[in-house]
Design a protein around this motif. Sequence first.
Motif: not given
Length: 71
Positions: A13-29
């Motif tokens: 819904s936020a139009k984020l890829t998994q790598p993008e969300l992982a980076e924004k959240a500060g967690v690993g892919l």
Amino acid sequence: MELSKFVKQKRTSAKLTQPELAEKAGVGLRFLRELEQGKETLRLDKVNQVLKLFGYKVGAVQLIVEENEKG
């Protein structure tokens, strides 16, 4: 709704890829992929890092037990 489906739905819904969300959240892919795949053993602090981006956190939910399932 299962946590894995919830996170994936919020991410898409936020139009984020998994790598993008992982980076924004500060967690690993790898962690994010395991979260979205429904891995049963995950660190709650990291789960909350991901959920915080969407305004949520993990909390206790009371289970409803059917009468025939009780001891």
